[in-house]
Design an enzyme around this catalytic site. Structure first.
Site, PDB file in Angstrom:
ATOM      1  N   GLN A  46       0.988  -1.256   0.271  1.00  0.00           N
ATOM      2  CA  GLN A  46       0.260   0.256   0.168  1.00  0.00           C
ATOM      3  C   GLN A  46       0.349   1.535   0.116  1.00  0.00           C
ATOM      4  O   GLN A  46       0.706   2.458  -0.255  1.00  0.00           O
ATOM      5  CB  GLN A  46      -0.973  -0.014   1.276  1.00  0.00           C
ATOM      6  N   CYS A  99      -5.489   0.060   3.458  1.00  0.00           N
ATOM      7  CA  CYS A  99      -5.651  -0.900   3.803  1.00  0.00           C
ATOM      8  C   CYS A  99      -7.198  -1.055   3.906  1.00  0.00           C
ATOM      9  O   CYS A  99      -7.052  -2.144   3.586  1.00  0.00           O
ATOM     10  CB  CYS A  99      -5.143  -0.991   5.697  1.00  0.00           C
ATOM     11  N   HIS A 128      -5.644  -0.967  11.760  1.00  0.00           N
ATOM     12  CA  HIS A 128      -5.947  -1.082  10.544  1.00  0.00           C
ATOM     13  C   HIS A 128      -6.955  -2.657  10.226  1.00  0.00           C
ATOM     14  O   HIS A 128      -7.526  -3.104  10.705  1.00  0.00           O
ATOM     15  CB  HIS A 128      -3.954  -2.290  10.940  1.00  0.00           C
ATOM     16  N   ASN A 149      -1.749  -9.377   4.649  1.00  0.00           N
ATOM     17  CA  ASN A 149      -1.832  -7.781   5.224  1.00  0.00           C
ATOM     18  C   ASN A 149      -1.693  -7.229   3.556  1.00  0.00           C
ATOM     19  O   ASN A 149      -1.400  -8.069   2.099  1.00  0.00           O
ATOM     20  CB  ASN A 149      -0.504  -8.004   5.749  1.00  0.00           C
TER      21      ASN A 149
END
Ligand SMILES: *[C@@H]1O[C@H](CO)[C@@H](O)[C@H](O)[C@H]1NC(C)=O
Ligand SMILES: *[C@@H]1O[C@H](CO)[C@@H](O)[C@H](O)[C@H]1NC(C)=O
Length: 340
Positions: free
Chosen positions: A138, A144, A283, A307
């Site tokens: 990112q 995110c 997150h 992630n």
């Protein structure tokens, strides 16, 4: 007398070696992660931050070797950032506010699980081909939420159609403002599913690639990769429901507290930090499975989380999050998935 001189020499030499080693490591770090600094002062400062982080990481890993931790840390792309900088640049992407409650009401369906559902001991949607590879990074942009939404929809779209299509996070960032999302300044997964439903689709990543910055909306109906018909929220804080969801539905989007240094430098093993908060969520990512780590002395249940910080972070881009450990890091707080 001779003895004293001898000792001083040894100390000085080993100090110098240590410094040389660190400078070698620093140069390696800069080239591997493509780091450039504006001037010598900036670099000197970054080197000091790097040394502090490396010392902290080394200590954690020595403790892990002695059995005090179930996970290891490593020197990754964030090793020249102080913890405060990491929190400020990487954890600004999730906008949880009063609008979250409003969104709950928009959830088309309540999550139902019949009482006699079969729950397997382990699930990994990657093995079924429902998860795109980790290439996303990112960057220094609070996006995110967009990668979490695309990841969850990629899974559902695959399970429905048999086609795995990487979807455009940038499309969500540039075009879903009306639904409360704010590009690099943050957003929510459920708002993204709402946008995709109203917009009758989201473009493929190939046609609308990630730019790590806000741009004008360039959605093109000719290059739609998937669509959804709404979303379902999982019951907050319920890890049994979360497990059933992962097993029976597919990859689930969740949000967590990622604000510990241990998360910044996570490398492998079952992440387990008692300092992780169950309430301050900052997150998001997708859970693509779960399993249990077992050896002669240790048994630890974990979720497999994908992630969006590139494959050099964590375990090839993934982290094993503690499971059934009192909702550690708030992992079951706002789970959801899109309907397709
Ligand atoms: C079991 O795993 C833990 C955590 O990885 C490790 O510290 C420990 O040494 C292992 N024990 C055995 C007996 O292999
Ligand atoms: C958690 O979810 C499961 C499965 O849906 C349900 O059976 C259970 O009653 C829930 N627990 C709580 C405390 O709500």
């Amino acid at each position: 007398m001779h003895l004293l001189i001898f000792f001083i020499c040894i100390v000085t030499i080993s100090q110098a070696t240590n410094d040389n080693q660190q400078v070698t490591l620093w140069n390696l770090f800069k080239s591997v992660h493509n780091k450039h600094y504006t001037n010598v002062r900036e670099e000197q400062y970054r080197l000091r931050v790097f040394k502090r982080n490396v010392a902290m990481i080394d200590q954690h890993n020595l403790e892990a070797d002695m059995g005090l931790h179930s996970y290891r840390l490593k020197t990754n792309q964030f090793a020249d950032m102080t913890h405060e900088e990491f929190v400020q640049t990487m954890l600004t992407g999730l906008k949880i506010s009063s609008s979250t409650n409003l969104l709950k009401k928009l959830s088309e369906r309540q999550f139902h699980s019949s009482s006699n559902v079969e729950i397997p001991a382990a699930v990994d949607w990657r093995k079924k081909g429902a998860v795109t590879t980790v290439i996303e990074n990112q960057g220094q942009c609070g996006s995110c939420w967009a990668f979490t939404a695309t990841g969850a929809l990629e899974g559902q779209h695959f399970l429905k159609t048999g086609h795995l299509v990487r979807l455009s996070a940038q499309n969500l960032m540039d075009c879903s403002g009306k639904f409360g999302n704010q590009g690099c300044n943050g957003g929510l997964m459920d708002a993204s599913f709402q946008y995709i439903k109203a917009n009758k689709g989201i473009d493929t990543e190939a046609s609308y690639p990630y730019e790590a910055q806000d741009g004008k909306c360039r959605f093109n109906p000719k290059t739609i990769g998937a669509t959804d018909t709404g979303f379902v929220d999982l019951p907050p804080g319920n890890e049994t429901a979360l497990q059933i969801g992962i097993a029976n539905i597919g990859p689930i989007s969740v949000a967590i507290d990622a604000s510990q240094s241990s998360f910044q430098f996570y490398s492998s093993g079952v992440y387990d930090d008692p300092a992780c908060s169950t309430t301050s969520i900052d997150h998001s990512f997708i859970l693509v499975g779960y399993d249990t780590f077992k050896n002669a002395t240790v048994k630890k249940e974990y979720y497999i989380a994908k992630n969006s910080w590139g494959d050099s972070w964590g375990d090839k881009g993934y982290i094993w999050m503690s499971r059934n450990k009192h909702n550690q890091c708030g992992i079951a707080n706002i789970g959801s998935y899109p309907l397709v």
